[in-house]
Design a protein around this motif. Structure first.
Motif, PDB file in Angstrom:
ATOM      1  N   LEU A 152       5.888  -1.593   5.406  1.00 15.22           N
ATOM      2  CA  LEU A 152       5.065  -0.613   5.321  1.00 15.22           C
ATOM      3  C   LEU A 152       6.156   0.681   4.555  1.00 15.22           C
ATOM      4  CD1 LEU A 152       3.019   1.660   6.437  1.00 15.22           C
ATOM      5  CD2 LEU A 152       4.502   1.545   8.691  1.00 15.22           C
TER       6      LEU A 152
ATOM      7  N   VAL B 158      10.387   4.860   6.178  1.00 20.03           N
ATOM      8  CA  VAL B 158       9.031   5.206   5.988  1.00 20.03           C
ATOM      9  C   VAL B 158       8.861   6.443   5.681  1.00 20.03           C
ATOM     10  CG1 VAL B 158       8.310   5.698   8.451  1.00 20.03           C
ATOM     11  CG2 VAL B 158       6.699   4.619   6.730  1.00 20.03           C
TER      12      VAL B 158
ATOM     13  N   ILE C 294       2.309   6.362   5.004  1.00 24.30           N
ATOM     14  CA  ILE C 294       1.211   6.709   5.575  1.00 24.30           C
ATOM     15  C   ILE C 294       0.736   7.907   4.700  1.00 24.30           C
ATOM     16  CG2 ILE C 294       0.056   7.382   7.450  1.00 24.30           C
ATOM     17  CD1 ILE C 294       2.150   5.858   9.350  1.00 24.30           C
TER      18      ILE C 294
ATOM     19  N   LEU D 219       2.288  -0.058   1.176  1.00 23.75           N
ATOM     20  CA  LEU D 219       3.078  -1.146   1.402  1.00 23.75           C
ATOM     21  C   LEU D 219       3.820  -1.590   0.519  1.00 23.75           C
ATOM     22  CD1 LEU D 219       0.386  -2.948   3.205  1.00 23.75           C
ATOM     23  CD2 LEU D 219       1.853  -1.576   4.328  1.00 23.75           C
TER      24      LEU D 219
ATOM     25  N   LEU E 215      -2.473   3.256   4.008  1.00 25.53           N
ATOM     26  CA  LEU E 215      -1.220   2.676   3.832  1.00 25.53           C
ATOM     27  C   LEU E 215      -0.625   2.229   2.517  1.00 25.53           C
ATOM     28  CD1 LEU E 215      -1.304   0.063   7.146  1.00 25.53           C
ATOM     29  CD2 LEU E 215      -0.533   2.498   6.892  1.00 25.53           C
TER      30      LEU E 215
END
Length: 123
Positions: free
Chosen positions: A6, A46, A9, A74, A72
């Protein structure tokens, strides 16, 4: 073994700077990039990115006439290998690819977009 990790977001907005300031204060995040089109907020491991969307409509949850909007991002080591692995798991690849040398937009089995992307170069 994981195909990706991840990275971010990503939230849609008609005003990324305003929404970025809100989340910066709410979550005590560091601003690593800010423009009228994109804000990148970081914390350990993140990021939250906020992207300007033309003709943005806010979600009307819980009614779902205008659905929630996020995706998302990635990080992957290799775009081609990771794309193939994600497709083997059930993802699909839309024809539109804004920057296929930097990231790939895929759709999960329910149609939600997500991006496989190379991490920024570290020096």
């Amino acid at each position: 073994m994981a195909i990706a990790r991840l990275a971010a977001i990503s939230l849609d907005s008609d005003d990324p700077v305003m929404l970025g300031r809100f989340y910066r204060e709410l979550l005590d995040l560091e601003v690593s990039y800010e423009s009228a089109e994109l804000v990148v907020l970081r914390t350990k491991g993140v990021a939250i990115t906020i992207e300007r969307i033309n003709n943005y409509l806010a979600p009307d949850w819980p009614n779902d006439k205008t659905p929630k909007q996020m995706h998302l991002d990635l990080f992957v080591a290799d775009l081609d290998e990771s794309e193939a692995a994600a497709v083997a798991l059930g993802a699909s690849k839309p024809d539109t690819q804004p920057a296929p040398g930097k990231w790939r937009v895929l759709l999960d089995p329910s149609g939600h977009p997500f991006c496989l992307t190379l991490p920024p170069a570290t020096t």
